[in-house]
Design an enzyme around this catalytic site. Structure first.
Site, PDB file in Angstrom:
ATOM      1  N   HIS A  70      33.022  40.565  47.159  1.00  0.00           N
ATOM      2  CA  HIS A  70      33.075  41.823  47.903  1.00  0.00           C
ATOM      3  C   HIS A  70      32.039  42.833  47.391  1.00  0.00           C
ATOM      4  CE1 HIS A  70      34.930  44.003  44.556  1.00  0.00           C
ATOM      5  NE2 HIS A  70      35.662  42.910  44.351  1.00  0.00           N
ATOM      6  N   GLU A 112      41.970  38.393  44.148  1.00  0.00           N
ATOM      7  CA  GLU A 112      41.566  38.406  42.744  1.00  0.00           C
ATOM      8  C   GLU A 112      42.744  37.963  41.871  1.00  0.00           C
ATOM      9  OE1 GLU A 112      39.720  37.962  40.291  1.00  0.00           O
ATOM     10  OE2 GLU A 112      38.360  39.682  40.481  1.00  0.00           O
TER      11      GLU A 112
END
Length: 236
Positions: A27, A102
């Site tokens: 990201h 994550e």
């Protein structure tokens, strides 16, 4: 690792017949990345730098081979990055997948990394442990748990898209786990920069090869090459 992206301008060809080409992108930057604050599963949006990085990687991917699908972590920093990429690549729908998140970092989430030794010593010690089965207090995942989740997610997506090229937008710790799988005897992964391009070829549940690692050439002329916190051993 200096690996070059192999281009193929045919939308679907025998080039991909035996495998799925999975373009894994970290990201864009967030305000927490820039200030060294640990995110984990906490939901933080992109900052303006992150949006510019996402636009740059989207432009880059739009010039390569046709993308069949885009998958993203459901955390907004990844999903927004994926949406920007999709807008540049034929307005594909972005499929949210919570397995692409994550690593959950438990009690460390929301805290400044360089203050952890004082503010969260127990969780920090667990985070630094060389025991890969060590979980982090507060519901945090071990490295083994992250590895299993990351590789299982990539296999699931890759087997669904064998013979195609797909994009997966995810996080630094997740990508480092994939590197360990594809290159078990390779050099240390190093830092996974924001919007870096990492290309894996997935043949089956047992065979995954790495073709491109850490490519941020799309940022070289944008002024956004310098990345914030995360993407290395401190990823989160």
């Amino acid at each position: 690792m200096a690996l070059e992206f192999s281009k193929n301008n045919d939308s679907h060809s025998s080039f991909y017949s035996d495998y799925a080409e999975i373009v894994v992108v970290r990201h864009g930057e967030t305000a927490w990345n820039a200030t060294g604050k640990i995110q984990g599963h906490l939901d933080v949006e992109l900052n303006e730098t992150g949006r510019q990085q996402a636009a740059a990687v989207g432009d880059r991917l739009s010039r390569d081979s046709k993308i069949s699908a885009i998958y993203s972590s459901d955390l907004q920093r990844a999903f927004e990055t994926a949406q920007i990429i999709a807008s540049k690549c034929g307005k594909l729908e972005v499929v949210k997948d919570s397995d692409l998140r994550e690593r959950h970092l438990g009690d460390l989430q929301g805290h400044i990394y360089h203050e952890l030794a004082k503010t969260n010593p127990t969780a920090y010690k667990a985070f630094l442990s060389k025991n890969e089965d060590q979980e982090i207090p507060g519901g945090g995942e071990s490295l083994v748990q992250l590895f299993d989740r990351s590789t299982s997610a990539l296999v699931r997506i890759g087997l669904k898209h064998k013979g195609e090229r797909v994009v997966v937008v995810t996080h630094g710790g997740f990508i480092r786990a994939l590197y360990k799988w594809a290159c078990p005897n390779g050099r240390p992964a190093g830092k996974v920069l924001n919007t870096s391009v990492n290309v894996f070829h997935l043949y089956d549940e047992y065979k995954c090869t790495l073709k491109v690692w850490g490519d941020v050439s799309h940022l070289s002329e944008t002024g956004f090459l310098q990345s914030g916190f995360g993407g290395d051993r401190t990823s989160g």
